[in-house]
Design a protein around this motif. Structure first.
Motif, PDB file in Angstrom:
ATOM      1  N   ASN A 119       0.702  -1.145  -0.010  1.00 37.33           N
ATOM      2  CA  ASN A 119      -0.031   0.009  -0.026  1.00 37.33           C
ATOM      3  C   ASN A 119       0.861   1.203   0.119  1.00 37.33           C
ATOM      4  N   LYS A 120       0.357   2.319   0.362  1.00 33.40           N
ATOM      5  CA  LYS A 120       1.074   3.811   0.435  1.00 33.40           C
ATOM      6  C   LYS A 120       1.042   4.295   1.826  1.00 33.40           C
ATOM      7  N   ILE A 121       1.104   3.389   2.730  1.00 30.16           N
ATOM      8  CA  ILE A 121       0.921   3.921   4.275  1.00 30.16           C
ATOM      9  C   ILE A 121       2.157   4.378   4.866  1.00 30.16           C
ATOM     10  N   MET A 122       2.014   5.569   5.470  1.00 27.78           N
ATOM     11  CA  MET A 122       3.120   6.495   6.013  1.00 27.78           C
ATOM     12  C   MET A 122       3.235   6.346   7.460  1.00 27.78           C
ATOM     13  N   ASP A 123       2.255   5.855   8.312  1.00 31.07           N
ATOM     14  CA  ASP A 123       2.058   6.074   9.407  1.00 31.07           C
ATOM     15  C   ASP A 123       1.165   5.163  10.074  1.00 31.07           C
ATOM     16  N   LEU A 124       1.852   4.490  11.166  1.00 33.13           N
ATOM     17  CA  LEU A 124       0.683   3.324  11.821  1.00 33.13           C
ATOM     18  C   LEU A 124       0.407   3.551  13.120  1.00 33.13           C
ATOM     19  N   SER A 125       0.287   4.877  13.397  1.00 34.42           N
ATOM     20  CA  SER A 125       0.083   5.457  14.762  1.00 34.42           C
ATOM     21  C   SER A 125      -1.507   5.103  15.342  1.00 34.42           C
ATOM     22  N   GLU A 126      -2.169   4.841  14.172  1.00 32.03           N
ATOM     23  CA  GLU A 126      -3.641   4.443  14.469  1.00 32.03           C
ATOM     24  C   GLU A 126      -3.861   2.950  15.118  1.00 32.03           C
ATOM     25  N   LEU A 127      -2.582   2.425  14.877  1.00 34.26           N
ATOM     26  CA  LEU A 127      -2.680   0.952  15.531  1.00 34.26           C
ATOM     27  C   LEU A 127      -2.281   0.966  17.065  1.00 34.26           C
TER      28      LEU A 127
END
Length: 595
Positions: free
Chosen positions: A265-273
């Motif tokens: 994908n093009k995800i830059m941030d995983l902070s929502e996890l």
């Protein structure tokens, strides 16, 4: 061409000789279904309630399949006949519950499909369906339906009336949109919509709160609906191969989520996890992630597998040490330049991948750790793996600014020589020592042979020549003894006061060069020089030897003994000048005289 087979349910089906793709390319006149055999299966299904037409080369369903339930109750004559059959022990006819028409060439279903309202399972995968009739919505008893690998572009509105579905597979079709009626499937537990053409999802998808597995991989989804976090029963979520840039907020509401796949994908941030404390596996390969905040990582308390290769990570979070359940970590092909102590202290780590990173520095705290605390062999092996990548790229081993040292390309199994000469070293390079320690760990137990080592470590243990000359070394680590195939060792021009004990474990050593040191004696015991049965050359010029042991004269394997420049009382200098044979003969003579 046809072979009958007994199915687990008691029904009989066909095992096709050809695959579906081959079948569709052949002349249908030559592969027409054997009507008599299909009719036999239909007749048997009246007793079993299961009709399996898998791989029967059908282009459409026979008409009497649609009316199979009506034939049972058509007249009183049938009821009377059924009663007589029952008295004779013949099984009573039952309503059709399971229909399997997979792996055929069926192009469409008749509107009469609605007559099969007793169906609980319908398998239509691997056909050529382009659409479904509205009447499919009348199959209200369906709990399982598989429509994968067809050519369906749109699901009819009636389809969303199947509110009792628990299993739904519509993967590998041409579906571009899901109607908001998808929210009617509140009993659904498994939903696979992979490999379609979806660009978005309706908000109503959040009503499927019993769903445990959701597969949406290989679509064109750019954004997930906020209601996704309402799927509180979700255990596995597969979102790989989409166009996602971010994840919805409050992902921590998914309290039962165990496996999350976000690859490609093009995800830059995983902070929502943050707060997803039930997460066991996180796969985020090939995204654009730059960092993993410590506050984020520390909340994944049960995580066992963490894969974030091919991203833009610049560092390994120090709070990774909190995740003591981790067994597998993949940080390969990022931009990490330094290895932190946190990885070394992951006690249960089995696999660690950090290759493809420009690692130039190992946290100094790692070298200070007690060996017992660095229990992860995966950590040690991966450090070496990553360092070798860096060495291969730079062709240098930058231990000192004054004199770069050459380290060979072990991974390609080409070098048998390591040259650390002229490096101003006081200790062996830490990376070199780590390789030795890693081999010791991997073959430490008797159940593991040297042949099971990773290829680059196997190549390392096959080294034949080691040059450590012209440094400031005073001792060598015991772990160096893993170099069982070493034939030549050069420790000249250092500060050794004795021959290091590890040298006596080089069983294949033939040449020992120890000139210009501070060595005062030679140990010829069975656990010392006497253990080196293949040793032919000893050069110990300009040391501090004052005498030689008499029994050295019986070491018949030694052909060259150079001890000039030592302050020897025995043997005399005139004997030394005559060469090796004279020295050895003199030693034997003195030994016999002493007896």
């Amino acid at each position: 061409m046809f072979k009958t087979k007994k199915m687990a349910s008691g029904s009989i089906g066909f095992s096709p000789k050809y695959s579906r793709s081959t079948l569709m390319s052949l002349n249908p006149l030559k592969l027409s279904p054997r009507t008599d055999r299909v009719q036999t299966l239909i007749h048997q299904a009246r007793q079993s309630g299961v009709l399996n037409l898998n791989g029967c080369y059908l282009q459409s369903l026979p008409e009497n399949v649609y009316s199979i339930n009506q034939l049972r109750i058509r007249s009183g004559v049938v009821r009377t006949k059924a009663k007589k059959n029952s008295q004779r022990g013949v099984p009573a006819e039952v309503m059709l519950q399971k229909l399997d028409v997979s792996s055929n060439c069926v192009i469409e279903l008749s509107s009469d499909i609605g007559k099969l309202d007793s169906l609980t399972s319908l398998s239509m995968q691997s056909n050529a369906l382009t659409k479904l009739p509205e009447e499919i919505g009348q199959l209200m008893n369906l709990t399982r339906i598989n429509l994968s690998q067809n050519k369906i572009a749109v699901l009819p509105l009636g389809f969303y009336s199947l509110i009792n579905l628990r299993y739904l597979n519509i993967s590998y079709n041409l579906i571009e949109e899901l109607n908001r009626g998808i929210g009617n499937f509140t009993a659904l537990e498994f939903f696979d919509c992979a490999n379609n053409r979806l660009s978005s999802l309706p908000n109503s998808i959040g009503y499927m709160d019993r769903l445990t597995k959701l597969v949406l991989s290989s679509n064109n989804i750019g954004e997930l609906p906020k209601t996704l976090v309402n799927m509180v029963s979700l255990q596995k979520l597969d979102l790989q191969h989409n166009e996602l840039i971010s994840l919805p907020k409050n992902m921590n509401h998914l309290r039962n989520l165990h496996v999350l796949s976000l690859q490609d994908n093009k995800i830059m941030d995983l902070s929502e996890l943050a707060g997803c404390d039930s997460l066991l596996e996180l796969h985020a390969d090939r995204n654009k992630i730059k960092r993993l905040p410590n506050k984020l990582v520390s909340t994944w308390t049960h995580l066992k597998v963490l894969h974030i290769p091919f991203n833009r990570l610049m560092e390994i979070p120090s709070d990774l040490i909190v995740l003591q359940s981790l067994t597998e970590v993949d940080f390969s092909f990022n931009t990490i330049t330094k290895l932190s102590t946190s990885v070394a202290l992951l006690q249960n780590l089995i696999k660690l991948y950090i290759t493809g990173n420009p690692i130039r520095q190992i946290d100094t705290n790692i070298n200070a750790l007690e060996p017992a605390k660095v229990t992860s062999t995966a950590f040690k092996a991966s450090i070496i793996d990553a360092r070798i990548d860096h060495w291969n790229d730079s062709n240098q081993f930058c231990t000192t600014k004054r004199s770069p040292l050459c380290l060979p390309n072990f991974r390609e199994h080409r070098s048998e020589v390591v040259n650390f000469s002229n490096g101003s070293l006081t200790n062996l390079p830490c990376e070199f020592q780590f390789m030795c320690i890693c081999v010791v760990d991997l073959i430490g137990d008797k159940t593991r042979s040297r042949a099971t080592l990773p290829p680059f470590l196997t190549s390392f243990t096959n080294l034949m020549i080691l040059n450590l000359s012209n440094n400031y070394l005073e001792n060598l680590p015991q772990e160096l003894a893993v170099l069982k195939n070493l034939t030549e060792l050069n420790i000249s021009q250092n500060k050794f006061q004795y021959i290091p004990n590890c040298v006596y474990r080089f069983k294949n050593l033939t040449v020992l060069l120890a000139n210009d040191n501070r060595i005062k004696m030679i140990d010829t015991g069975d656990q010392a020089l006497g253990a080196l049965k293949h040793l032919t050359t000893i050069k110990m010029r300009y040391n501090r030897l004052t005498s030689l042991p008499f029994n050295l004269g019986y070491f018949t394997n030694i052909k060259t003994l150079d001890i000039t420049g030592n302050p020897l009382d025995f043997p005399k200098q005139r004997t030394i000048k005559k060469g090796t044979k004279a020295i050895m003969a003199n030693l034997r003579y003195r030994s016999e005289c002493a007896v």
